[in-house]
Design an enzyme around this catalytic site. Structure first.
Site, PDB file in Angstrom:
ATOM      1  N   SER A 284      -9.816  -0.568   7.292  1.00 22.67           N
ATOM      2  CA  SER A 284      -9.253  -0.339   5.964  1.00 22.67           C
ATOM      3  C   SER A 284      -8.719  -1.568   5.269  1.00 22.67           C
ATOM      4  O   SER A 284      -8.404  -1.513   4.080  1.00 22.67           O
ATOM      5  CB  SER A 284      -8.150   0.727   6.046  1.00 22.67           C
ATOM      6  OG  SER A 284      -8.710   1.994   6.269  1.00 22.67           O
TER       7      SER A 284
ATOM      8  N   SER B  63      -9.449   1.960   3.333  1.00 27.64           N
ATOM      9  CA  SER B  63      -8.544   2.758   2.531  1.00 27.64           C
ATOM     10  C   SER B  63      -7.556   1.908   1.733  1.00 27.64           C
ATOM     11  O   SER B  63      -6.812   2.441   0.898  1.00 27.64           O
ATOM     12  CB  SER B  63      -7.755   3.715   3.438  1.00 27.64           C
ATOM     13  OG  SER B  63      -6.938   2.992   4.349  1.00 27.64           O
TER      14      SER B  63
ATOM     15  N   LYS C  72       0.832  -1.206   0.000  1.00 30.95           N
ATOM     16  CA  LYS C  72       0.000   0.000   0.000  1.00 30.95           C
ATOM     17  C   LYS C  72       0.867   1.256   0.000  1.00 30.95           C
ATOM     18  O   LYS C  72       1.906   1.307   0.674  1.00 30.95           O
ATOM     19  CB  LYS C  72      -0.901  -0.037   1.232  1.00 30.95           C
ATOM     20  CG  LYS C  72      -1.915   1.086   1.357  1.00 30.95           C
ATOM     21  CD  LYS C  72      -2.766   0.858   2.600  1.00 30.95           C
ATOM     22  CE  LYS C  72      -3.790   1.942   2.821  1.00 30.95           C
ATOM     23  NZ  LYS C  72      -4.641   1.676   4.011  1.00 30.95           N
TER      24      LYS C  72
END
Length: 479
Positions: free
Chosen positions: A190, A166, A91
């Site tokens: 997330s 997210s 990420k």
């Protein structure tokens, strides 16, 4: 010899949807080459990323070179790790040494960390090959993955929908077959949110199970690393590599779990509490139906499932939002003055609310958090785990946002989308999202399994039992 990029071979799509644990086994057995695996991963990224926007950075030359080195290590009979040759994605919130880490923000557009997060080091030391970095909303603030810097990320099951956030880029990357395993962070769901909306497995481990060393605070207990994976065993593999104490995180747990090489998928005699709305949520009928079908499947596998009422009101969710605003303001608020006009205005709104909250008011959020635990604790004393939806609705169209859904509609119900953030307030309890089924439109639905404190192994065991009863890994999105 390197294969030309961009040409996905006839066998490539099959390779791209092999789960990580099985792919690692085939690489070790010399049934497939790391060079071929990485080439197909890069080709798939090139094929789908223009439509999904799940990667903001891709490293084709470096990944290919590492795959060739991995192949030579196999030929030489060298000692190899459990993820040897397996492509993974990281990420864009998580620092990677020598590679840009933007956090989806112009404020960090050109930041190049001089050290990777410990988790990244452990994945790479286990033989994984990082093929790219995945998109995140600015500062990982939202369950919709779109940012001022990188734009909108889309769901491979329906490109008009969000993959969640997210860690939405990671979710879309795994679901579309770009990589079999991706890293995410989870401060309020997330990892679990994109898992639910992309038809994947997503684990928020017990707090401290995986050291988290890159934030300026290690003493806030809502923060976690976790995997986005195609199967429960892949989540186990990720956790087995990533867990373990480190002096780089003072809050890391001293004793790792014995995760072995296989999960006991039996739930015979186990007891589960089922709560569809956690006391206040408005849950879509098709979500409730899928979750109840999962509960029935676990009961059919020998478990006792009983309805319970956690009894939380929306004040628990609201307390988390207030906490989150302070968290964002403390970590990123110094960037407001310079970058306000280039930030997502919803991020600015959250940070300004955090800056306005007084110290005593912030401390009193712990009173809400404590009461929430007092309501959950008796249930986890009686039952091995709590079952509930991961999300109250199926994936929403891009262009919406969390604020639209969390507005008070005056009927006493809470319309918030995620049913995850409250479990970051009781972060010692692992929470696993697994596919519960698909809606009439073909959109994934997630079941959330919340186990007793530090029993990540039990959460995985329950997820594996459901996976056995209702297999999902063979389903593929239409992209």
């Amino acid at each position: 010899m390197r294969r030309a990029r961009g040409a996905l071979s006839s066998a490539g799509l099959e390779i791209n949807f092999i789960p990580a644990a099985e792919l690692a086994r085939r690489i070790r057995a010399r049934e497939v080459s790391p060079v071929e695996v990485v080439a197909e991963s890069l080709a798939r990224i090139e094929q789908v990323n223009p439509r999904l926007n799940c990667f903001c950075f891709v490293y084709p030359d470096e990944a290919t070179t590492l795959a060739e080195e991995a192949e030579r290590a196999l030929e030489a009979g060298a000692r190899i790790g459990p993820l040897h040759g397996v492509p993974v994605a990281i990420k864009d919130l998580t620092p990677t040494q020598g590679k840009r880490t933007t956090m989806g923000s112009y404020a960090y557009e050109h930041w190049i960390p001089d050290r990777s997060a410990l988790l990244v080091e452990r994945l790479l030391a286990a033989g994984a090959i990082m093929v790219g970095k995945t998109t995140t909303p600015e500062f990982a603030y939202s369950s919709f993955t779109e940012s001022p810097l990188w734009g909108v990320t889309r769901n491979p099951w329906d490109e008009t929908r969000t993959p969640g956030g997210s860690s939405g880029g990671s979710g879309a990357a795994v679901a579309s077959g770009c990589v079999p395993l991706a890293e995410g962070t989870d401060m309020g769901g997330s990892v679990r949110i994109p898992a639910a909306w992309c038809g994947l497995v997503g684990l928020k481990p017990s707090f401290g199970r995986i050291p988290l060393d890159f934030l300026p605070t290690q003493f806030d207990t809502i923060q976690h690393f976790g995997p986005l994976a195609r199967t429960v065993d892949d989540a186990r593999l990720f956790l087995s590599v990533a867990q373990g104490p480190s002096e780089r995180d003072v809050m890391s747990l001293a004793q790792p779990l014995d995760l072995g090489e296989a999960i006991d998928a039996s739930v015979d005699g186990m007891r589960f509490g089922l709560d569809i709305d956690l006391g206040c949520y408005s849950v879509a009928a098709e979500v409730e139906r899928a979750v109840r079908e999962c509960a029935d499947a676990l009961a059919g596998a020998g478990a006792v499932v009983e309805e319970v009422d956690v009894g939380w009101g929306r004040e628990v969710a609201d307390a988390w939002v207030a906490h989150w605003g302070v968290y964002l303001a403390a970590i990123f608020g110094e960037k407001l003055e310079e970058f306000r006009e280039r930030m997502d205005p919803r991020v600015v709104r959250l940070m300004e609310a955090g800056l306005a909250l007084g110290a005593v008011e912030f401390k009193r959020l712990e009173f809400v958090r404590t009461q929430a635990w007092k309501q959950l604790a008796p249930i986890l004393e009686r039952y091995d785990a709590l079952l509930c939806p991961t999300m109250s609705q199926v994936a929403r169209p891009v262009g919406e946002d969390d604020f639209v859904w969390s507005a008070d509609r005056g009927d006493g119900l809470y319309y918030g989308l995620d049913m995850t953030a409250q479990f970051n307030f009781v972060s010692q309890c692992p929470a696993l999202s697994v596919p519960a089924g698909w809606s009439e439109e073909g959109l994934p639905i997630g079941l959330q399994i919340v186990a007793r404190r530090y029993r990540d192994d039990e959460a995985l065991r329950i997820g594996a039992a459901l996976e056995r009863a209702r297999p999902w890994a063979g389903r593929r999105p239409p992209i």
